[in-house]
Design a protein around this motif. Structure first.
Motif, PDB file in Angstrom:
ATOM      1  N   GLY A 118       7.555  -0.642  -4.061  1.00 48.63           N
ATOM      2  CA  GLY A 118       6.703  -1.594  -4.099  1.00 48.63           C
ATOM      3  C   GLY A 118       6.660  -3.156  -4.549  1.00 48.63           C
ATOM      4  O   GLY A 118       6.486  -4.196  -4.103  1.00 48.63           O
ATOM      5  N   GLY A 119       6.931  -1.865  -6.059  1.00 49.43           N
ATOM      6  CA  GLY A 119       7.200  -3.643  -7.239  1.00 49.43           C
ATOM      7  C   GLY A 119       7.706  -4.696  -6.893  1.00 49.43           C
ATOM      8  O   GLY A 119       7.837  -5.442  -7.114  1.00 49.43           O
ATOM      9  N   SER A 120       9.246  -3.985  -6.511  1.00 52.15           N
ATOM     10  CA  SER A 120      10.005  -5.074  -6.126  1.00 52.15           C
ATOM     11  C   SER A 120      10.033  -5.970  -5.088  1.00 52.15           C
ATOM     12  O   SER A 120      10.505  -7.256  -4.923  1.00 52.15           O
ATOM     13  CB  SER A 120      11.651  -3.664  -5.600  1.00 52.15           C
ATOM     14  N   VAL A 172       0.826  -1.342  -0.055  1.00 52.95           N
ATOM     15  CA  VAL A 172      -0.037  -0.058  -0.039  1.00 52.95           C
ATOM     16  C   VAL A 172       0.859   1.043   0.392  1.00 52.95           C
ATOM     17  O   VAL A 172       0.818   1.946  -0.923  1.00 52.95           O
ATOM     18  CB  VAL A 172      -1.266   0.388   1.201  1.00 52.95           C
ATOM     19  N   ASN A 173       1.884   1.126   0.646  1.00 47.12           N
ATOM     20  CA  ASN A 173       2.786   2.501   1.168  1.00 47.12           C
ATOM     21  C   ASN A 173       3.655   2.760  -0.483  1.00 47.12           C
ATOM     22  O   ASN A 173       3.560   3.326  -1.364  1.00 47.12           O
ATOM     23  CB  ASN A 173       3.914   2.934   2.001  1.00 47.12           C
ATOM     24  N   GLY A 174       3.660   1.581  -1.224  1.00 45.02           N
ATOM     25  CA  GLY A 174       4.183   1.431  -2.842  1.00 45.02           C
ATOM     26  C   GLY A 174       3.093   2.395  -3.568  1.00 45.02           C
ATOM     27  O   GLY A 174       3.783   2.965  -4.386  1.00 45.02           O
ATOM     28  N   LEU A 175       1.822   1.776  -3.735  1.00 44.38           N
ATOM     29  CA  LEU A 175       0.718   2.079  -4.242  1.00 44.38           C
ATOM     30  C   LEU A 175       0.761   4.188  -3.784  1.00 44.38           C
ATOM     31  O   LEU A 175       1.040   5.273  -4.900  1.00 44.38           O
ATOM     32  CB  LEU A 175      -0.362   1.585  -4.038  1.00 44.38           C
ATOM     33  N   TRP A 176       1.285   4.545  -2.808  1.00 42.34           N
ATOM     34  CA  TRP A 176       1.067   6.325  -2.352  1.00 42.34           C
ATOM     35  C   TRP A 176       2.177   6.601  -3.260  1.00 42.34           C
ATOM     36  O   TRP A 176       2.064   7.128  -3.341  1.00 42.34           O
ATOM     37  CB  TRP A 176       1.038   5.869  -0.777  1.00 42.34           C
ATOM     38  N   GLN A 177       3.511   5.667  -2.753  1.00 43.85           N
ATOM     39  CA  GLN A 177       4.169   6.573  -3.379  1.00 43.85           C
ATOM     40  C   GLN A 177       4.332   6.625  -4.831  1.00 43.85           C
ATOM     41  O   GLN A 177       4.938   7.551  -5.631  1.00 43.85           O
ATOM     42  CB  GLN A 177       5.576   5.658  -2.834  1.00 43.85           C
ATOM     43  N   ALA A 178       3.647   5.445  -5.390  1.00 43.43           N
ATOM     44  CA  ALA A 178       3.181   5.861  -6.747  1.00 43.43           C
ATOM     45  C   ALA A 178       2.877   6.066  -7.512  1.00 43.43           C
ATOM     46  O   ALA A 178       3.121   6.951  -8.798  1.00 43.43           O
ATOM     47  CB  ALA A 178       3.103   4.591  -7.339  1.00 43.43           C
ATOM     48  N   GLY A 179       1.846   7.518  -6.923  1.00 41.99           N
ATOM     49  CA  GLY A 179       1.207   8.413  -6.985  1.00 41.99           C
ATOM     50  C   GLY A 179      -0.280   8.120  -7.394  1.00 41.99           C
ATOM     51  O   GLY A 179      -1.655   8.335  -7.764  1.00 41.99           O
ATOM     52  N   ALA A 180      -1.460   7.015  -6.425  1.00 46.24           N
ATOM     53  CA  ALA A 180      -1.985   6.089  -6.385  1.00 46.24           C
ATOM     54  C   ALA A 180      -2.710   7.810  -5.570  1.00 46.24           C
ATOM     55  O   ALA A 180      -2.524   8.444  -4.072  1.00 46.24           O
ATOM     56  CB  ALA A 180      -2.502   5.023  -5.255  1.00 46.24           C
ATOM     57  N   GLU A 181      -4.360   8.069  -5.430  1.00 47.59           N
ATOM     58  CA  GLU A 181      -5.090   8.895  -5.518  1.00 47.59           C
ATOM     59  C   GLU A 181      -5.715   8.129  -4.708  1.00 47.59           C
ATOM     60  O   GLU A 181      -6.060   9.194  -3.733  1.00 47.59           O
ATOM     61  CB  GLU A 181      -5.814   9.850  -6.108  1.00 47.59           C
ATOM     62  N   LEU A 231      -8.651   3.433   2.516  1.00 52.51           N
ATOM     63  CA  LEU A 231      -7.930   3.676   3.341  1.00 52.51           C
ATOM     64  C   LEU A 231      -7.506   5.249   3.247  1.00 52.51           C
ATOM     65  O   LEU A 231      -7.241   6.059   1.931  1.00 52.51           O
ATOM     66  CB  LEU A 231      -6.371   2.680   2.789  1.00 52.51           C
ATOM     67  N   THR A 232      -6.901   6.122   4.693  1.00 51.47           N
ATOM     68  CA  THR A 232      -6.794   7.193   5.285  1.00 51.47           C
ATOM     69  C   THR A 232      -5.788   6.994   5.721  1.00 51.47           C
ATOM     70  O   THR A 232      -4.440   6.494   6.120  1.00 51.47           O
ATOM     71  CB  THR A 232      -8.042   7.875   6.247  1.00 51.47           C
ATOM     72  N   ALA A 233      -5.566   8.257   5.893  1.00 47.89           N
ATOM     73  CA  ALA A 233      -3.662   8.752   6.412  1.00 47.89           C
ATOM     74  C   ALA A 233      -4.022   8.431   8.073  1.00 47.89           C
ATOM     75  O   ALA A 233      -3.122   8.071   8.731  1.00 47.89           O
ATOM     76  CB  ALA A 233      -3.961  10.606   6.642  1.00 47.89           C
ATOM     77  N   PHE A 285       4.529   2.037 -10.349  1.00 50.48           N
ATOM     78  CA  PHE A 285       4.702   1.556  -9.029  1.00 50.48           C
ATOM     79  C   PHE A 285       4.999   0.257  -9.425  1.00 50.48           C
ATOM     80  O   PHE A 285       6.035  -0.277  -8.124  1.00 50.48           O
ATOM     81  CB  PHE A 285       3.402   0.960  -8.620  1.00 50.48           C
ATOM     82  N   ARG A 286       5.224  -0.620  -9.917  1.00 50.76           N
ATOM     83  CA  ARG A 286       6.226  -1.992 -10.810  1.00 50.76           C
ATOM     84  C   ARG A 286       7.472  -1.157 -10.866  1.00 50.76           C
ATOM     85  O   ARG A 286       8.548  -2.538 -10.277  1.00 50.76           O
ATOM     86  CB  ARG A 286       5.830  -2.504 -11.013  1.00 50.76           C
ATOM     87  N   ALA A 287       7.909  -0.560 -11.130  1.00 55.79           N
ATOM     88  CA  ALA A 287       9.590   0.017 -10.582  1.00 55.79           C
ATOM     89  C   ALA A 287       9.793   0.433  -9.761  1.00 55.79           C
ATOM     90  O   ALA A 287      11.092   0.870  -9.742  1.00 55.79           O
ATOM     91  CB  ALA A 287       9.330   1.674 -12.452  1.00 55.79           C
TER      92      ALA A 287
END
Length: 155
Positions: free
Chosen positions: A98-100, A37-46, A55-57, A93-95
């Motif tokens: 989180g993707g790793s 989930v943190n990887g998704l946020w980092q990848a730019g998930a809104e 999920l929220t903060a 995300f994959r790059a």
């Protein structure tokens, strides 16, 4: 996009050890979901949800016994992590980290992972969040709550 994760095929036979054996019987942990989930946020998930829980903060993903909880609600397998964001969210995300992590976990512990990238993903609204606010101290409350004491110091 929706990433659906499930425990390895032998998970139920392995018992309650999340990382039993060398991949046979391994189960997902709350830490796995947190990292993804943190990887998704980092990848730019809104917006992100797990099994329909937005999920929220202030959201918590944690273990309680053998159950994974999101905001104190138990989740059932498989775990569907839904995310919306700009086009290319999956590739970003994959790059990233989180993707790793997803790829290494998939290969090391034989988890079942399915990814569905589509134009439309529904994510529910979050439960009403408790709002916290601070109030400034006024001079009257500051002086009444302050305690004054005299202390003698001896050499």
């Amino acid at each position: 996009m929706v990433v659906t994760l499930d425990d390895s095929a032998g998970a139920e036979a392995a018992g309650s050890d999340p990382r039993a054996g060398s991949g046979e019987g391994a189960t997902l942990t709350s830490t796995d979901l947190q990292i993804l989930v943190n990887g998704l946020w980092q990848a730019g998930a809104e917006a992100v949800s797990i099994n329909g829980h937005r999920l929220t903060a202030l959201s918590a993903i944690r273990f309680a016994g053998a159950a994974i909880l999101v905001d104190y609600r138990p989740l059932a397998r498989p775990y569907a992590i839904s995310a919306i964001g700009a086009p290319g969210l999956w590739d970003t995300f994959r790059a990233g980290p989180g993707g790793s992590y997803l790829e290494s976990t998939r290969s090391q512990v034989d988890l079942d992972v399915k990814v569905n990238v589509s134009e439309k993903v529904d994510i529910p609204a979050a439960d009403a969040a408790a709002l916290y606010q601070a109030k400034p101290r006024t001079p009257a409350t500051a002086s009444s709550s302050a305690s004054t004491s005299t202390r003698k110091e001896t050499p």
